[in-house]
Design a protein around this motif. Structure first.
Motif, PDB file in Angstrom:
ATOM      1  N   PRO A 180       0.815  -1.225   0.000  1.00 12.75           N
ATOM      2  CA  PRO A 180       0.000   0.000   0.000  1.00 12.75           C
ATOM      3  C   PRO A 180       0.846   1.272   0.000  1.00 12.75           C
ATOM      4  O   PRO A 180       1.929   1.314   0.574  1.00 12.75           O
ATOM      5  N   LEU A 181       0.314   2.280  -0.676  1.00 13.95           N
ATOM      6  CA  LEU A 181       0.895   3.630  -0.722  1.00 13.95           C
ATOM      7  C   LEU A 181       2.242   3.706  -1.443  1.00 13.95           C
ATOM      8  O   LEU A 181       2.999   4.640  -1.242  1.00 13.95           O
ATOM      9  N   THR A 182       2.534   2.753  -2.296  1.00 14.86           N
ATOM     10  CA  THR A 182       3.818   2.718  -2.995  1.00 14.86           C
ATOM     11  C   THR A 182       3.716   3.437  -4.338  1.00 14.86           C
ATOM     12  O   THR A 182       2.720   3.319  -5.043  1.00 14.86           O
ATOM     13  N   LEU A 183       4.761   4.167  -4.697  1.00 16.71           N
ATOM     14  CA  LEU A 183       4.906   4.767  -6.020  1.00 16.71           C
ATOM     15  C   LEU A 183       5.791   3.856  -6.855  1.00 16.71           C
ATOM     16  O   LEU A 183       6.950   3.619  -6.505  1.00 16.71           O
ATOM     17  N   VAL A 184       5.226   3.325  -7.941  1.00 21.05           N
ATOM     18  CA  VAL A 184       5.989   2.501  -8.879  1.00 21.05           C
ATOM     19  C   VAL A 184       6.360   3.429 -10.037  1.00 21.05           C
ATOM     20  O   VAL A 184       5.538   3.738 -10.890  1.00 21.05           O
ATOM     21  N   ASP A 185       7.593   3.889 -10.036  1.00 21.16           N
ATOM     22  CA  ASP A 185       8.049   4.967 -10.896  1.00 21.16           C
ATOM     23  C   ASP A 185       8.806   4.455 -12.119  1.00 21.16           C
ATOM     24  O   ASP A 185      10.011   4.639 -12.234  1.00 21.16           O
ATOM     25  N   GLY A 186       8.080   3.745 -13.001  1.00 16.13           N
ATOM     26  CA  GLY A 186       8.693   3.302 -14.248  1.00 16.13           C
ATOM     27  C   GLY A 186       9.650   2.137 -14.104  1.00 16.13           C
ATOM     28  O   GLY A 186      10.448   1.894 -14.991  1.00 16.13           O
ATOM     29  N   VAL A 187       9.578   1.397 -12.993  1.00 17.28           N
ATOM     30  CA  VAL A 187      10.473   0.260 -12.792  1.00 17.28           C
ATOM     31  C   VAL A 187       9.789  -1.037 -13.210  1.00 17.28           C
ATOM     32  O   VAL A 187       8.575  -1.093 -13.369  1.00 17.28           O
ATOM     33  N   SER A 188      10.589  -2.082 -13.366  1.00 13.11           N
ATOM     34  CA  SER A 188      10.071  -3.428 -13.607  1.00 13.11           C
ATOM     35  C   SER A 188      10.219  -4.225 -12.319  1.00 13.11           C
ATOM     36  O   SER A 188      11.335  -4.440 -11.847  1.00 13.11           O
ATOM     37  N   VAL A 189       9.094  -4.653 -11.772  1.00 18.76           N
ATOM     38  CA  VAL A 189       9.092  -5.446 -10.553  1.00 18.76           C
ATOM     39  C   VAL A 189       9.133  -6.914 -10.972  1.00 18.76           C
ATOM     40  O   VAL A 189       8.247  -7.367 -11.708  1.00 18.76           O
ATOM     41  N   PRO A 225       8.827 -11.019 -11.171  1.00 20.70           N
ATOM     42  CA  PRO A 225       7.748 -11.933 -10.784  1.00 20.70           C
ATOM     43  C   PRO A 225       7.914 -12.455  -9.348  1.00 20.70           C
ATOM     44  O   PRO A 225       9.031 -12.720  -8.907  1.00 20.70           O
ATOM     45  N   GLY A 226       6.779 -12.572  -8.656  1.00 20.28           N
ATOM     46  CA  GLY A 226       6.751 -13.206  -7.343  1.00 20.28           C
ATOM     47  C   GLY A 226       7.351 -12.412  -6.202  1.00 20.28           C
ATOM     48  O   GLY A 226       7.418 -12.912  -5.075  1.00 20.28           O
ATOM     49  N   GLU A 227       7.778 -11.191  -6.454  1.00 20.41           N
ATOM     50  CA  GLU A 227       8.397 -10.402  -5.383  1.00 20.41           C
ATOM     51  C   GLU A 227       7.407  -9.406  -4.793  1.00 20.41           C
ATOM     52  O   GLU A 227       6.447  -9.001  -5.437  1.00 20.41           O
ATOM     53  N   ILE A 228       7.678  -8.989  -3.553  1.00 26.27           N
ATOM     54  CA  ILE A 228       6.919  -7.943  -2.870  1.00 26.27           C
ATOM     55  C   ILE A 228       7.790  -6.698  -2.863  1.00 26.27           C
ATOM     56  O   ILE A 228       8.948  -6.755  -2.429  1.00 26.27           O
ATOM     57  N   PRO A 284      12.255   5.280  -1.319  1.00 31.12           N
ATOM     58  CA  PRO A 284      11.984   4.828  -2.676  1.00 31.12           C
ATOM     59  C   PRO A 284      11.613   3.344  -2.690  1.00 31.12           C
ATOM     60  O   PRO A 284      11.929   2.599  -1.773  1.00 31.12           O
ATOM     61  N   ILE A 285      10.981   2.936  -3.762  1.00 27.52           N
ATOM     62  CA  ILE A 285      10.515   1.557  -3.892  1.00 27.52           C
ATOM     63  C   ILE A 285      11.702   0.594  -3.877  1.00 27.52           C
ATOM     64  O   ILE A 285      12.752   0.871  -4.456  1.00 27.52           O
ATOM     65  N   GLU A 286      11.526  -0.523  -3.151  1.00 29.05           N
ATOM     66  CA  GLU A 286      12.564  -1.549  -3.093  1.00 29.05           C
ATOM     67  C   GLU A 286      11.928  -2.895  -2.786  1.00 29.05           C
ATOM     68  O   GLU A 286      10.779  -2.964  -2.333  1.00 29.05           O
ATOM     69  N   LYS A 287      12.687  -3.939  -2.998  1.00 31.77           N
ATOM     70  CA  LYS A 287      12.207  -5.290  -2.709  1.00 31.77           C
ATOM     71  C   LYS A 287      12.067  -5.458  -1.198  1.00 31.77           C
ATOM     72  O   LYS A 287      12.966  -5.107  -0.434  1.00 31.77           O
ATOM     73  N   CYS A 288      10.909  -6.028  -0.777  1.00 27.81           N
ATOM     74  CA  CYS A 288      10.633  -6.248   0.647  1.00 27.81           C
ATOM     75  C   CYS A 288      10.560  -7.733   0.989  1.00 27.81           C
ATOM     76  O   CYS A 288      10.498  -8.090   2.150  1.00 27.81           O
ATOM     77  N   GLY A 289      10.470  -8.589  -0.016  1.00 30.12           N
ATOM     78  CA  GLY A 289      10.350 -10.022   0.229  1.00 30.12           C
ATOM     79  C   GLY A 289       9.837 -10.732  -1.001  1.00 30.12           C
ATOM     80  O   GLY A 289       9.815 -10.165  -2.096  1.00 30.12           O
ATOM     81  N   THR A 290       9.444 -11.985  -0.789  1.00 32.16           N
ATOM     82  CA  THR A 290       8.843 -12.754  -1.865  1.00 32.16           C
ATOM     83  C   THR A 290       7.421 -13.098  -1.466  1.00 32.16           C
ATOM     84  O   THR A 290       7.113 -13.237  -0.285  1.00 32.16           O
ATOM     85  N   ARG A 291       6.565 -13.236  -2.443  1.00 30.64           N
ATOM     86  CA  ARG A 291       5.152 -13.433  -2.163  1.00 30.64           C
ATOM     87  C   ARG A 291       4.833 -14.865  -1.730  1.00 30.64           C
ATOM     88  O   ARG A 291       3.981 -15.077  -0.872  1.00 30.64           O
ATOM     89  N   PHE A 292       5.452 -15.838  -2.329  1.00 31.20           N
ATOM     90  CA  PHE A 292       5.150 -17.241  -2.033  1.00 31.20           C
ATOM     91  C   PHE A 292       6.414 -17.949  -1.535  1.00 31.20           C
ATOM     92  O   PHE A 292       7.514 -17.612  -1.940  1.00 31.20           O
ATOM     93  N   GLY A 293       6.241 -18.935  -0.681  1.00 34.35           N
ATOM     94  CA  GLY A 293       7.381 -19.714  -0.195  1.00 34.35           C
ATOM     95  C   GLY A 293       8.147 -18.973   0.872  1.00 34.35           C
ATOM     96  O   GLY A 293       7.677 -18.000   1.469  1.00 34.35           O
ATOM     97  N   ASN A 294       9.363 -19.405   1.116  1.00 35.93           N
ATOM     98  CA  ASN A 294      10.214 -18.789   2.138  1.00 35.93           C
ATOM     99  C   ASN A 294      10.618 -17.376   1.723  1.00 35.93           C
ATOM    100  O   ASN A 294      10.786 -17.092   0.559  1.00 35.93           O
ATOM    101  N   GLY A 295      10.737 -16.509   2.679  1.00 29.38           N
ATOM    102  CA  GLY A 295      11.169 -15.143   2.401  1.00 29.38           C
ATOM    103  C   GLY A 295      10.036 -14.165   2.315  1.00 29.38           C
ATOM    104  O   GLY A 295      10.247 -12.971   2.238  1.00 29.38           O
ATOM    105  N   GLY A 296       8.792 -14.630   2.336  1.00 34.02           N
ATOM    106  CA  GLY A 296       7.658 -13.718   2.302  1.00 34.02           C
ATOM    107  C   GLY A 296       7.395 -13.129   3.677  1.00 34.02           C
ATOM    108  O   GLY A 296       7.588 -13.794   4.685  1.00 34.02           O
TER     109      GLY A 296
END
Length: 190
Positions: A157-166, A168-171, A176-188
């Motif tokens: 929530p409340l994130t600005l996605v400023d022309g980047v490519s996120v 697959p499967g990442e949170i 600024p926007i950055e990787k916070c984890g993975t959506r499925f499996g370990n690391g989420g």
């Protein structure tokens, strides 16, 4: 301060550059959007989808389109099967927006493909947006032109996605926007 330029906006090109349709179609769409799509009293998702399709939107089967949504140009919108578009989502799509199947765009998210050449003449500049299958753009996010949200990725929530490519499967989230984890499996972490 007098040596800092000011752009004369009366000379800015491209007021209607993104229309791609005759003026009467754009104005008719504005009326239909207000009556059938944005209208909070109109409770039928199916009716909203039919009206969007009538104006050229490519919308798959089983898509849920909640009230108070806005679509600038339906002929520049593609949504796959079974996706959910939350209440108050705004597609300010002066360029193509492609949403995959089983994707979620939550309440009050803003997806925009347009900006302006701010250093020269304020001319319209557009870039498409892609939100891949299974991706989830959570509430009150802003997704700018040139962004791609990968398969089953999640934007916090409340994130600005400023022309980047996120990827697959990442949170992703934060400022600024950055990787916070993975959506499925370990690391989420959600």
């Amino acid at each position: 301060m007098s040596d800092i330029p000011v752009i004369d906006l009366s000379k800015a090109p491209g007021e209607r550059a993104a229309w791609d349709r005759p003026a009467w179609v754009v104005y008719l769409w504005a009326v239909c959007e207000l009556l059938f799509v944005t209208n909070p009293w109109q409770i039928s998702s199916e009716l909203r989808v039919r009206v969007l399709r009538a104006f050229g939107a490519q919308i798959g089967r089983g898509v849920v389109f909640r009230p108070r949504t806005r679509v600038k140009f339906p002929w520049k919108l593609s949504i796959g099967d079974r996706s959910w578009i939350g209440e108050g989502v705004w597609f300010h799509n002066q360029d193509q927006v492609d949403v995959g199947s089983d994707a979620v765009i939550s309440q009050d998210a803003f997806v925009t493909t347009g900006s302006h050449r701010h250093r020269s003449d304020m001319a319209l500049v557009t870039k498409p947006v892609a939100i891949d299958d299974g991706a989830w753009v959570t509430s009150r996010c802003v997704v700018l032109g040139g962004s791609r949200i990968g398969r089953s990725a999640l934007i916090r929530p409340l994130t600005l996605v400023d022309g980047v490519s996120v990827p697959p499967g990442e949170i992703w989230g934060g400022s600024p926007i950055e990787k916070c984890g993975t959506r499925f499996g370990n690391g989420g972490n959600v």
